[in-house]
Scaffold this motif. Structure first.
Motif, PDB file in Angstrom:
ATOM      1  N   LYS A 153       8.326  36.752 -15.656  1.00 20.26           N
ATOM      2  CA  LYS A 153       9.222  35.806 -16.312  1.00 20.26           C
ATOM      3  C   LYS A 153       9.399  34.441 -15.411  1.00 20.26           C
ATOM      4  CE  LYS A 153      12.762  33.401 -18.258  1.00 20.26           C
ATOM      5  NZ  LYS A 153      12.808  33.096 -19.656  1.00 20.26           N
ATOM      6  N   HIS A 154       8.640  34.458 -13.622  1.00 18.79           N
ATOM      7  CA  HIS A 154       8.699  34.163 -13.267  1.00 18.79           C
ATOM      8  C   HIS A 154       7.662  33.388 -13.166  1.00 18.79           C
ATOM      9  CE1 HIS A 154      11.638  33.983  -9.838  1.00 18.79           C
ATOM     10  NE2 HIS A 154      11.583  35.552  -9.977  1.00 18.79           N
ATOM     11  N   LEU A 155       6.156  33.709 -14.089  1.00 16.48           N
ATOM     12  CA  LEU A 155       5.000  33.217 -14.179  1.00 16.48           C
ATOM     13  C   LEU A 155       5.502  32.106 -15.625  1.00 16.48           C
ATOM     14  CD1 LEU A 155       2.530  35.814 -13.853  1.00 16.48           C
ATOM     15  CD2 LEU A 155       2.732  34.023 -12.059  1.00 16.48           C
ATOM     16  N   GLU A 156       6.721  32.961 -16.451  1.00 15.82           N
ATOM     17  CA  GLU A 156       5.914  31.858 -17.434  1.00 15.82           C
ATOM     18  C   GLU A 156       7.335  30.439 -17.411  1.00 15.82           C
ATOM     19  OE1 GLU A 156       8.230  33.950 -19.854  1.00 15.82           O
ATOM     20  OE2 GLU A 156       6.850  35.935 -20.360  1.00 15.82           O
ATOM     21  N   ASN A 157       7.776  30.916 -15.712  1.00 13.54           N
ATOM     22  CA  ASN A 157       9.353  29.579 -15.840  1.00 13.54           C
ATOM     23  C   ASN A 157       8.232  28.638 -14.868  1.00 13.54           C
ATOM     24  OD1 ASN A 157      10.856  30.235 -16.546  1.00 13.54           O
ATOM     25  ND2 ASN A 157      11.851  31.561 -15.101  1.00 13.54           N
ATOM     26  N   SER A 158       7.142  28.593 -14.050  1.00 14.62           N
ATOM     27  CA  SER A 158       6.147  28.019 -13.527  1.00 14.62           C
ATOM     28  C   SER A 158       5.232  27.285 -14.509  1.00 14.62           C
ATOM     29  CB  SER A 158       5.671  29.254 -12.164  1.00 14.62           C
ATOM     30  OG  SER A 158       4.414  29.996 -12.917  1.00 14.62           O
ATOM     31  N   PHE A 159       4.485  28.377 -15.544  1.00 14.32           N
ATOM     32  CA  PHE A 159       3.861  27.514 -15.962  1.00 14.32           C
ATOM     33  C   PHE A 159       4.458  26.439 -16.583  1.00 14.32           C
ATOM     34  CE2 PHE A 159       0.516  31.734 -17.141  1.00 14.32           C
ATOM     35  CZ  PHE A 159       0.185  31.794 -15.766  1.00 14.32           C
ATOM     36  N   GLU A 160       5.810  26.838 -16.946  1.00  8.99           N
ATOM     37  CA  GLU A 160       6.610  25.633 -18.170  1.00  8.99           C
ATOM     38  C   GLU A 160       6.339  23.924 -16.556  1.00  8.99           C
ATOM     39  OE1 GLU A 160      10.784  24.357 -19.984  1.00  8.99           O
ATOM     40  OE2 GLU A 160      10.413  26.494 -20.005  1.00  8.99           O
TER      41      GLU A 160
ATOM     42  N   ALA B 216       1.163  -0.664   0.134  1.00 12.21           N
ATOM     43  CA  ALA B 216      -0.049  -0.473  -0.097  1.00 12.21           C
ATOM     44  C   ALA B 216       0.853   1.637  -0.157  1.00 12.21           C
ATOM     45  CB  ALA B 216      -0.983  -0.101   1.242  1.00 12.21           C
ATOM     46  N   GLU B 217       1.837   1.365   0.985  1.00 12.41           N
ATOM     47  CA  GLU B 217       2.975   2.568   0.886  1.00 12.41           C
ATOM     48  C   GLU B 217       4.167   2.365  -0.464  1.00 12.41           C
ATOM     49  OE1 GLU B 217       7.240   3.876   2.881  1.00 12.41           O
ATOM     50  OE2 GLU B 217       6.034   2.494   4.565  1.00 12.41           O
ATOM     51  N   VAL B 218       4.160   1.635  -1.211  1.00  9.14           N
ATOM     52  CA  VAL B 218       4.939   1.782  -2.297  1.00  9.14           C
ATOM     53  C   VAL B 218       3.995   1.642  -3.402  1.00  9.14           C
ATOM     54  CG1 VAL B 218       6.936   0.696  -1.503  1.00  9.14           C
ATOM     55  CG2 VAL B 218       5.466  -0.609  -3.263  1.00  9.14           C
ATOM     56  N   THR B 219       2.818   1.545  -3.556  1.00 15.12           N
ATOM     57  CA  THR B 219       1.713   2.061  -4.743  1.00 15.12           C
ATOM     58  C   THR B 219       0.890   2.581  -4.348  1.00 15.12           C
ATOM     59  OG1 THR B 219      -0.240  -0.095  -3.752  1.00 15.12           O
ATOM     60  CG2 THR B 219       1.717  -0.155  -4.933  1.00 15.12           C
ATOM     61  N   ALA B 220       1.096   3.619  -3.415  1.00 20.09           N
ATOM     62  CA  ALA B 220       0.352   4.617  -3.003  1.00 20.09           C
ATOM     63  C   ALA B 220       0.550   6.085  -3.976  1.00 20.09           C
ATOM     64  CB  ALA B 220       0.225   5.269  -1.624  1.00 20.09           C
ATOM     65  N   PRO B 221      -0.187   6.370  -4.698  1.00 22.82           N
ATOM     66  CA  PRO B 221      -0.024   8.004  -5.499  1.00 22.82           C
ATOM     67  C   PRO B 221       0.429   9.439  -5.049  1.00 22.82           C
ATOM     68  CG  PRO B 221      -1.690   7.364  -6.034  1.00 22.82           C
ATOM     69  CD  PRO B 221      -1.383   6.456  -4.454  1.00 22.82           C
ATOM     70  N   ARG B 222       2.027   9.044  -5.638  1.00 21.88           N
ATOM     71  CA  ARG B 222       2.844  10.074  -5.292  1.00 21.88           C
ATOM     72  C   ARG B 222       2.573  11.784  -5.348  1.00 21.88           C
ATOM     73  NH1 ARG B 222       7.262  13.461  -6.556  1.00 21.88           N
ATOM     74  NH2 ARG B 222       9.399  13.822  -5.125  1.00 21.88           N
ATOM     75  N   VAL B 223       2.327  12.345  -3.453  1.00 22.74           N
ATOM     76  CA  VAL B 223       1.536  13.867  -4.169  1.00 22.74           C
ATOM     77  C   VAL B 223       3.174  14.735  -4.418  1.00 22.74           C
ATOM     78  CG1 VAL B 223       0.503  15.316  -3.068  1.00 22.74           C
ATOM     79  CG2 VAL B 223      -0.319  12.978  -2.615  1.00 22.74           C
ATOM     80  N   ASP B 224       2.878  15.462  -5.315  1.00 21.23           N
ATOM     81  CA  ASP B 224       3.935  16.426  -5.452  1.00 21.23           C
ATOM     82  C   ASP B 224       3.406  18.117  -4.147  1.00 21.23           C
ATOM     83  OD1 ASP B 224       6.096  15.186  -6.788  1.00 21.23           O
ATOM     84  OD2 ASP B 224       5.237  15.519  -7.945  1.00 21.23           O
TER      85      ASP B 224
ATOM     86  N   MET C  75       4.873  23.510 -14.118  1.00 21.69           N
ATOM     87  CA  MET C  75       3.822  22.518 -14.008  1.00 21.69           C
ATOM     88  C   MET C  75       2.969  22.446 -14.899  1.00 21.69           C
ATOM     89  SD  MET C  75       1.830  25.816 -11.116  1.00 21.69           S
ATOM     90  CE  MET C  75       2.203  27.303 -12.023  1.00 21.69           C
ATOM     91  N   GLY C  76       2.927  22.939 -16.278  1.00 18.31           N
ATOM     92  CA  GLY C  76       2.498  22.268 -17.497  1.00 18.31           C
ATOM     93  C   GLY C  76       1.613  22.867 -17.634  1.00 18.31           C
ATOM     94  N   VAL C  77       1.027  24.535 -17.438  1.00 16.05           N
ATOM     95  CA  VAL C  77      -0.512  24.588 -17.569  1.00 16.05           C
ATOM     96  C   VAL C  77       0.054  25.942 -19.006  1.00 16.05           C
ATOM     97  CG1 VAL C  77      -0.882  23.956 -15.666  1.00 16.05           C
ATOM     98  CG2 VAL C  77      -0.057  26.181 -15.498  1.00 16.05           C
ATOM     99  N   GLN C  78      -1.580  26.591 -19.054  1.00 14.70           N
ATOM    100  CA  GLN C  78      -0.846  27.435 -19.571  1.00 14.70           C
ATOM    101  C   GLN C  78      -1.957  28.239 -19.742  1.00 14.70           C
ATOM    102  OE1 GLN C  78       0.364  26.582 -23.219  1.00 14.70           O
ATOM    103  NE2 GLN C  78       0.796  24.511 -22.202  1.00 14.70           N
ATOM    104  N   SER C  79      -2.138  29.173 -18.337  1.00 10.58           N
ATOM    105  CA  SER C  79      -2.991  30.801 -18.096  1.00 10.58           C
ATOM    106  C   SER C  79      -2.856  30.404 -16.922  1.00 10.58           C
ATOM    107  CB  SER C  79      -4.150  30.478 -18.597  1.00 10.58           C
ATOM    108  OG  SER C  79      -5.045  29.238 -17.835  1.00 10.58           O
TER     109      SER C  79
ATOM    110  N   LEU D 145      -1.913  25.267  -8.214  1.00 10.67           N
ATOM    111  CA  LEU D 145      -1.351  25.324  -7.048  1.00 10.67           C
ATOM    112  C   LEU D 145      -2.157  24.411  -5.772  1.00 10.67           C
ATOM    113  CD1 LEU D 145       0.948  26.674  -5.396  1.00 10.67           C
ATOM    114  CD2 LEU D 145      -0.222  28.499  -5.479  1.00 10.67           C
ATOM    115  N   HIS D 146      -3.464  24.910  -5.996  1.00  6.78           N
ATOM    116  CA  HIS D 146      -4.538  24.947  -4.700  1.00  6.78           C
ATOM    117  C   HIS D 146      -4.652  23.280  -4.327  1.00  6.78           C
ATOM    118  CE1 HIS D 146      -6.642  28.674  -5.102  1.00  6.78           C
ATOM    119  NE2 HIS D 146      -5.342  29.093  -4.447  1.00  6.78           N
ATOM    120  N   GLU D 147      -4.663  22.370  -5.990  1.00  5.18           N
ATOM    121  CA  GLU D 147      -4.854  21.189  -5.634  1.00  5.18           C
ATOM    122  C   GLU D 147      -3.889  20.646  -5.226  1.00  5.18           C
ATOM    123  OE1 GLU D 147      -4.758  18.965  -9.734  1.00  5.18           O
ATOM    124  OE2 GLU D 147      -6.461  18.306  -9.721  1.00  5.18           O
TER     125      GLU D 147
END
Length: 272
Positions: free
Chosen positions: A240-247, A193-201, A249-253, A261-263
């Protein structure tokens, strides 16, 4: 116990293992770490130089694979996931053992659907085993001991050890493992259960703390210029910080970034 060769020292080690297997063992360690401690204690108890916990999946049509291996050998610990095991099996194909799988004692748990405690030498004499293709091509041991539990769907949880040279495992080792058999399965299940639990980043492991600060202000609806003023940086630096963080996180807006972030923050709080 003396009639089967179990000594006072053996019983002391057995008590130590049973104490670790209690849910309230007081160690504060997770199942994987507790499993290593148990394996470390089983090595001297069984007079072996290596022991492992494995999850195995077996099909009726010559299919067999392991999805997890956790091993201890003379105090050295190793854990392999499915991808690492598959890479190992590509270099060391288990063709011979699969050819004879349904004839070997290691398949008894698969054939019966019931927990099994077996050794090779319960079924083969020393000379028979020495000449067996699986011994020659795969195991290369004088005897092996296996405690296996079925978990459904062709899957099993196993504790496996072996001796490269005589003596074979005897009544002493079988008695000790029989005493432990009812108590080990909950730990093995907890490890899986421990090793197969989804990893929360954690958000901080993906984006920087400065980027998190900026996104919290974005969530308030503030424009880049206002955010820069509040944080004492330029509007261009905020952008620039937002551009880097978008990349990262894999988001576009901005909306997607705030949602991401909230999730992640909520999931991290739930896990902790």
């Amino acid at each position: 116990m003396a009639e089967v060769g179990v000594s006072g020292a053996d019983l002391h080690r057995l008590r130590d293992i049973l104490a670790l297997l209690r849910p309230d063992n007081g160690t504060g360690a997770g199942p994987v770490e507790v499993a290593y401690e148990v394996l470390d204690l089983l090595e001297p108890l069984l007079h072996v130089d290596g022991i492992s916990f494995q999850e195995m999946h077996v099909g009726r049509h010559q299919s067999m694979h392991r999805s997890y291996v956790q091993a201890s050998e003379a105090g050295e610990h190793v854990a392999l996931d499915a991808a690492q095991i598959a890479a190992y099996d590509r270099e060391n194909p288990p063709d011979t053992i699969m050819r004879y799988w349904w004839q070997l004692p290691c398949s008894l748990v698969d054939r019966t659907g019931r927990p099994q405690l077996t050794t090779i030498r319960m079924f083969y004499t020393a000379s028979e085993w020495a000449a067996h293709p699986v011994q020659i091509d795969y195991f290369r041991c004088a005897d092996s001991l296996l405690l296996a539990y079925p978990t459904g769907g062709g899957s099993t949880l196993r504790i496996l050890t072996a001796r490269e040279a005589a003596p074979a495992f005897g009544l002493r080792e079988l008695t000790l493992m029989e005493l432990l058999q009812p108590h080990l399965l909950p730990l093995l299940r907890a490890v899986r259960a421990e090793v197969t639990a989804p990893r929360v980043d954690d958000a901080g492991s993906v984006i920087t703390q400065r980027q998190i600060e900026i996104l919290h202000l974005v969530a308030l609806g503030l424009p880049n210029r206002r955010i820069g003023h509040l944080l004492g940086i330029s509007e261009a630096t905020v952008r620039k910080h937002l551009e880097n963080s978008f990349e990262r996180m894999g988001v576009q807006s901005r909306t997607e970034a705030v949602h991401w972030l909230h999730e992640h923050e909520h999931e991290a709080e739930a896990v902790s």
